[in-house]
Design a protein around this motif. Structure first.
Motif, short mmCIF file in Angstrom:
data_model
loop_
_atom_site.label_atom_id
_atom_site.label_comp_id
_atom_site.label_asym_id
_atom_site.label_seq_id
_atom_site.Cartn_x
_atom_site.Cartn_y
_atom_site.Cartn_z
N PHE A 93 44.05 74.84 43.50
CA PHE A 93 43.15 74.16 44.43
C PHE A 93 43.84 73.94 45.77
O PHE A 93 44.97 73.45 45.83
N LYS A 94 43.15 74.32 46.84
CA LYS A 94 43.57 73.98 48.19
C LYS A 94 42.89 72.65 48.55
O LYS A 94 41.68 72.50 48.37
N LEU A 95 43.66 71.70 49.07
CA LEU A 95 43.16 70.35 49.32
C LEU A 95 42.87 70.13 50.80
O LEU A 95 43.50 70.73 51.67
N ARG A 96 41.91 69.26 51.04
CA ARG A 96 41.50 68.95 52.42
C ARG A 96 42.57 68.12 53.12
O ARG A 96 43.08 67.15 52.57
N LYS A 97 42.86 68.49 54.35
CA LYS A 97 43.84 67.76 55.15
C LYS A 97 43.14 66.67 55.96
O LYS A 97 41.95 66.75 56.24
N GLY A 98 43.89 65.63 56.31
CA GLY A 98 43.37 64.58 57.18
C GLY A 98 42.58 63.50 56.49
O GLY A 98 42.00 62.63 57.14
N VAL A 99 42.53 63.51 55.16
CA VAL A 99 41.77 62.50 54.40
C VAL A 99 42.64 61.27 54.19
O VAL A 99 43.82 61.37 53.82
N LYS A 100 42.03 60.10 54.38
CA LYS A 100 42.73 58.85 54.12
C LYS A 100 41.89 57.96 53.22
O LYS A 100 40.67 57.93 53.31
N PHE A 101 42.58 57.22 52.35
CA PHE A 101 41.90 56.25 51.51
C PHE A 101 41.54 55.02 52.35
O PHE A 101 42.03 54.84 53.47
N HIS A 102 40.70 54.17 51.80
CA HIS A 102 40.26 52.97 52.52
C HIS A 102 41.41 52.04 52.87
O HIS A 102 41.29 51.22 53.80
N ASP A 103 42.52 52.14 52.14
CA ASP A 103 43.68 51.29 52.44
C ASP A 103 44.64 51.97 53.42
O ASP A 103 45.74 51.46 53.67
N THR A 199 25.51 45.21 44.26
CA THR A 199 26.75 45.69 44.86
C THR A 199 26.51 45.87 46.35
O THR A 199 25.48 46.44 46.74
N LYS A 200 27.42 45.41 47.16
CA LYS A 200 27.32 45.57 48.60
C LYS A 200 28.40 46.52 49.10
O LYS A 200 29.58 46.33 48.81
N LEU A 201 27.96 47.52 49.84
CA LEU A 201 28.86 48.52 50.40
C LEU A 201 28.78 48.50 51.91
O LEU A 201 27.72 48.22 52.48
N VAL A 202 29.89 48.81 52.57
CA VAL A 202 29.92 48.88 54.02
C VAL A 202 30.45 50.26 54.42
O VAL A 202 31.34 50.82 53.75
N ARG A 203 29.92 50.81 55.47
CA ARG A 203 30.26 52.15 55.91
C ARG A 203 31.74 52.31 56.23
O ARG A 203 32.37 51.44 56.83
N ASN A 204 32.31 53.43 55.81
CA ASN A 204 33.67 53.81 56.17
C ASN A 204 33.62 54.50 57.52
O ASN A 204 33.22 55.66 57.62
N GLU A 205 33.99 53.80 58.57
CA GLU A 205 33.86 54.32 59.93
C GLU A 205 34.78 55.51 60.20
O GLU A 205 34.57 56.27 61.15
N ASP A 206 35.79 55.69 59.36
CA ASP A 206 36.74 56.80 59.57
C ASP A 206 36.34 58.07 58.84
O ASP A 206 37.05 59.08 58.93
N TYR A 207 35.24 58.05 58.15
CA TYR A 207 34.88 59.19 57.27
C TYR A 207 34.52 60.42 58.09
O TYR A 207 33.65 60.38 58.96
N ARG A 208 35.22 61.53 57.79
CA ARG A 208 34.98 62.79 58.51
C ARG A 208 35.08 64.00 57.58
O ARG A 208 35.33 65.10 58.02
N TRP A 209 34.89 63.80 56.28
CA TRP A 209 35.17 64.90 55.35
C TRP A 209 34.08 65.04 54.27
O TRP A 209 34.36 65.25 53.10
N ALA A 210 32.83 64.96 54.70
CA ALA A 210 31.73 65.20 53.76
C ALA A 210 31.71 66.65 53.30
O ALA A 210 32.23 67.54 53.98
N SER A 211 31.09 66.91 52.16
CA SER A 211 30.94 68.28 51.68
C SER A 211 29.93 69.01 52.56
O SER A 211 29.18 68.38 53.33
N ASP A 212 29.86 70.32 52.42
CA ASP A 212 28.92 71.09 53.23
C ASP A 212 27.47 70.92 52.76
O ASP A 212 26.55 71.48 53.34
N LEU A 213 27.26 70.12 51.72
CA LEU A 213 25.89 69.81 51.29
C LEU A 213 25.26 68.72 52.14
O LEU A 213 24.05 68.48 52.04
N SER A 214 26.06 68.06 52.97
CA SER A 214 25.56 67.06 53.90
C SER A 214 25.57 67.63 55.31
O SER A 214 26.58 68.19 55.75
N LYS A 215 24.47 67.49 56.03
CA LYS A 215 24.45 67.91 57.43
C LYS A 215 25.36 67.01 58.26
O LYS A 215 26.04 67.45 59.18
N ASN A 216 25.33 65.73 57.92
CA ASN A 216 26.14 64.75 58.64
C ASN A 216 27.58 64.82 58.15
O ASN A 216 27.87 64.51 56.99
N GLN A 217 28.49 65.22 59.01
CA GLN A 217 29.90 65.34 58.66
C GLN A 217 30.73 64.14 59.12
O GLN A 217 31.94 64.11 58.89
#
Length: 527
Positions: A93-103, A199-217
């Protein structure tokens, strides 16, 4: 310029205050509230490694290596590409670069090396038990060396149980991970969690690594997402109708006409991925007798349930697997269908003769059994109809409604239940291993079945398949043997439907994935 910006902010804040007083517009235009599937209510944790009951929030908090589309194809999320060796004994598996966890911690190959062995000893261990070792090639490349070929590896990696948590937070929180906090790399962060409520969720403002199944990246278009648990379908319907919630992630079939009649509500129907069934506890009387098990299974009128409760929508279930799977296409002689005459004959042969009040008895003991279900309108209605159908052949079934949050623990007592009405939502034949393996008696093996031939067929299906075609053949053989033992009664395959307020939400043109999940939620806009 700074003074001008400050003045604009003051004006905007003043206008927002006027809107609040006047009640003319929503204050939080990017907020949304969804009601999750009642079947997913009451889960105790958001720990993907140890949880056996997860909901849509898990896939919003945690990313997976791969995700699945509606056509069952696989697409990269934390992985960008993958390759299997010709003999199936390794995957790279080749892994995506630039991904960070919420912490703030980075995602890389070392995370995979830490993560996969964590499944050992958990109830989800079967997801990774075919992996022998993890070899780090470089910071963003890993090789999984296999103990045996596993044609279903990608499917397993795409399930909710394979969300990747932050190693730092996971180790720091210990048993509290998933309850006090849940830290992944997904498009949403966990803000709060109340078991059985919301359950309450809040948007991850740093998110930039959606799959290609989402138009919004980029970051999700919803800023604050509340997921509510509402067991009663009528309550959920009224909440959507009156604007208390914006979407129902699952719509019971009998509520479809009501929702479709509402001009401001749209219903979307997708291919079904769920099966209702009635497991039979083979370890307790009278169900140690296969004739009694067969009689009870044949007493269930699947067509009546589909027509009377579900308006003819969906499909009857005649075996354990979703009908879209190749492994469900078994020899028709093993399928279970309503046959009241044979049911009565079998009960007679087993010594249970018709007695007073239309209830059979044997040795002066009436044929009274415990029939469990869980709270939720659909479960209760199906259970009540089955109770009447069993009574028609002389079986007196006493219903007990268990809380969804505690019913799995009740099953683990092993001998307290006899029959139950349940459903599962899964599109892989290895669900047979989950519910019928002798290593998981009580729960999830509610049928309490432990059979040497069954275990051998299970092992061959799970570990002895080198190719996908061979896997299908092996699982068909295992499925047929399970059917021959009458461990359950198949009931119904519902369509998969969700509904939303068109005045509040704008859905993407195409729903990607096998259900409404992260892939499409990323593209939902709040009006």
């Amino acid at each position: 310029m700074n003074r001008l910006n400050h003045s604009v902010k003051v004006v905007l804040l003043a206008l927002a205050g006027v809107c609040v007083v006047a009640g003319s517009a929503p204050v939080f235009a990017q907020d949304a509230t969804f009601v999750i599937n009642a079947r997913e209510n009451g889960f105790p944790t958001y720990n993907p490694l140890k949880g056996t009951k997860l909901n849509v929030a898990n896939n919003l908090i945690f990313d997976r290596l791969v995700v699945q589309d509606a056509d069952h194809s696989f697409h990269g999320q934390l992985a960008t590409s993958w390759e299997s060796a010709p003999d199936g004994m390794s995957w790279t598996f080749k892994l995506r670069k630039g991904v960070k966890f919420h912490d703030g911690e980075p995602f890389n190959a070392k995370v995979i090396e830490w993560w996969l062995p964590k499944f050992k000893g958990t109830e989800n261990a079967y997801m990774t038990e075919s992996i022998d070792k993890i070899v780090i090639i470089d910071d963003y490349t890993v090789k999984l060396v296999m103990k045996n070929p596993d044609p279903a590896l990608l499917f397993n990696l795409a399930t909710s149980f394979m969300g990747v948590p932050s190693p730092k937070s996971y180790e720091a929180l210990g048993d509290k991970f998933g309850v006090a906090a849940a830290v992944g790399s997904g498009p949403f962060k966990l803000e709060s969690f109340t078991v059985g409520q919301q359950t309450k969720l809040v948007r991850n403002e740093d998110y930039r690594w959606a799959s290609d199944l989402s138009k919004n990246q980029g970051p999700a278009k919803i800023k604050n997402l509340t997921l509510r648990e509402i067991s009663e379908d009528s309550t959920a319907f009224l909440e959507l109708k009156t604007g208390g919630v914006d979407a129902l992630l699952s719509v019971p079939t009998d509520f479809l006409p009501k929702l479709q009649a509402e001009k401001s509500i749209k219903v979307v129907m997708l291919p079904g991925t769920e099966v209702f069934y009635m497991p039979i506890n083979t370890s307790v009387e009278p169900f140690t007798d296969i004739k009694v098990r067969e009689a009870v299974a044949l007493a269930v009128n699947q067509k009546e349930i589909m027509s009377s409760l579900f308006g003819g929508t969906g499909a009857v279930a005649n075996n354990f697997l979703v009908s879209s799977l190749q492994e469900s296409k078994i020899n028709p002689k093993f399928n279970i269908s309503y046959n009241p005459d044979r049911s009565k004959k079998l009960l007679d042969e087993a010594g249970w003769l018709m007695g007073a009040g239309g209830v059979r008895a044997k040795g002066g003991v009436p044929l009274t059994v415990k029939l469990w279900t869980q709270n939720g309108t659909q479960f209760k209605r199906v259970t009540e109809v089955i109770q009447a159908q069993l009574k028609a052949v002389g079986v007196n079934a006493e219903i007990t409604v268990q809380d969804a949050a505690s019913i799995n623990a009740m099953y683990k007592k092993k001998t307290d239940h006899q029959l139950a009405v349940r459903s599962y939502d899964y599109v892989n034949a290895d669900i047979l291993d989950w519910f019928f393996s002798g290593t998981r008696l009580g729960y999830p093996n509610i049928s309490m079945w432990n059979d040497p031939k069954g275990e051998a067929l299970n092992a061959k299906a799970m570990k002895g398949s080198k190719t996908w075609d061979e896997r299908v053949s092996n699982f068909k053989a295992y499925h047929e043997y399970i059917m021959s033992q009458f461990l359950f009664a198949p009931i119904y395959q519902p369509t998969q439907s969700f509904a939303y307020s068109t005045t509040r939400l704008k859905m993407p043109d195409n729903i990607r994935g096998i259900k409404l999940a992260t892939q499409s939620i990323m593209d939902i806009e709040v009006k």
